[in-house]
Design an enzyme around this catalytic site. Structure first.
Site, mmCIF file in Angstrom:
data_model
loop_
_atom_site.group_PDB
_atom_site.id
_atom_site.type_symbol
_atom_site.label_atom_id
_atom_site.label_comp_id
_atom_site.label_asym_id
_atom_site.label_seq_id
_atom_site.Cartn_x
_atom_site.Cartn_y
_atom_site.Cartn_z
ATOM 1 C CB CYS A 154 -15.421 -10.739 -16.385
ATOM 2 S SG CYS A 154 -14.451 -11.783 -15.957
ATOM 3 C CE1 TYR A 155 -16.703 -16.670 -14.392
ATOM 4 C CE2 TYR A 155 -14.482 -16.143 -13.552
ATOM 5 C CZ TYR A 155 -15.395 -16.907 -14.133
ATOM 6 O OH TYR A 155 -14.988 -18.202 -15.053
#
Length: 346
Positions: A154-155
């Site tokens: 996600c990051y």
């Protein structure tokens, strides 16, 4: 069963990413979910017993992954903890089944890098060469023919989309600073001291300083744009359920007009349905992308200093939505199929 639909298996229905994946694929006009599996304690239960919000859509029974893998499907999504999907990958691929893995098991090409950051030797390093990093905005052509897709973290999704066009122009000094913040769902559904209500509520906590596993993933892809790329990545846990906001600080090699910065991004992402260049005097909120597969980007320049803000929903564009986007590319469907939902706002 949908006529001529792609047959789908979902491993890991009991987690947040698995449940979001199921909810997106339920309405996919070209997909037919054949089976769902989860951890042993969930086997035999109906999906609605794990996630009551599915109600009548959750009548399907959870089966074991071992028995599921004997069934005929075209693609398997593994929304499982790191280190588990690689145990089953060879069996899946040998049967000619496509694998879309939402863990980190197939994000790196180098098995030694995986071992360094995840603490175990990769059990099928030969498959890493076959895997494709599943960020469609950059690797779409490779995704089309992939046997294995390593769905990005996600990051890294928010960071790479924000930085890649700029780094391709070789106009940034290094390191860039990625100040990242995520809601508590990023830690998964299993309770731990660090993500219970009393620990998260009314607080802001940096974590994984110089040790977070997403740091090498970010740098590996950024180096494809600029081999000298270097990033300082510091994640923070914020008291909200879902969403990622990254404020990225860059120093330009020379002063450039802000309009030129916007033109670089508008050109790079002009045909991308899920990347929105936010043309506003104020940065976007995470709420603007809640429940969507969108990434909102915003830029502001002063002198040689450039700030980029990147917002995504960590469970959709940062996980399950991006996995479905990859599925659509892999099987030749419109990329936006089943991913056109608007943000849940306010």
């Amino acid at each position: 069963m949908k006529k001529s639909a792609v047959k789908i298996g979902i491993a890991g229905i009991g987690g947040y990413t698995g449940s979001v994946l199921y909810s997106i694929l339920l309405n996919h006009p070209h997909g037919d979910i054949v089976w769902v599996s989860s951890e042993p304690s969930h086997v035999g239960k109906k999906i609605k017993h794990l996630f009551p919000h599915f109600m009548e859509k959750g009548e399907r029974e959870v089966i074991s992954l071992e028995s599921a893998l004997e069934m005929e499907v075209d693609v398997v999504f593994t929304a499982l903890p790191h280190k588990i999907p690689m145990k089953y990958a060879e069996k899946i691929v040998k049967r000619g089944i496509r694998l879309i893995d939402l863990s980190a098991d197939f994000r790196f090409k180098d098995p030694k890098k995986y071992e360094k950051w995840y603490g175990v030797a990769h059990s099928c390093p030969g498959l890493l060469e076959k895997s494709v990093y599943g960020l469609p905005e950059i690797f779409r052509d490779e995704i089309r023919n992939a046997e294995i897709i390593g769905n990005p973290g996600c990051y890294p999704t928010a960071a790479i989309i924000a930085l890649y066009p700029l780094l391709k122009e070789r106009i940034v000094e290094f390191p860039v600073i990625i100040d990242a913040k995520s809601g508590a769902s990023g830690a998964g559904r299993a309770p731990s001291e660090g993500n219970i209500y009393c620990e998260v509520n009314e607080g802001l906590k940096p974590y994984g300083v110089f040790t977070h596993r997403h740091a090498p993933e970010i740098e590996e892809v950024l180096k494809m744009a600029d081999t000298s790329a270097e990033a300082v990545f510091i994640p923070h846990l914020v008291p909200m359920t879902r969403g990622i906001e990254e404020t990225i600080y860059c120093r330009l090699k020379e002063e450039i007009e802000e309009d030129k910065i916007f033109s670089i991004y508008n050109e790079f992402y002009k045909d991308e349905p899920f990347v929105q260049i936010f043309d506003s005097s104020t940065p976007p909120l995470t709420k603007y992308v809640l429940g969507t597969n969108k990434c909102f980007l915003w830029m502001k320049k002063e002198g040689k200093n450039l700030v980029i803000v990147s917002c995504i929903d960590n469970l959709v564009k940062g996980a399950s939505g991006q996995a479905v986007q990859n599925f659509n590319i892999l099987f030749g469907f419109s990329e936006e199929t089943s991913l056109t939902q608007l943000a849940i706002y306010p």
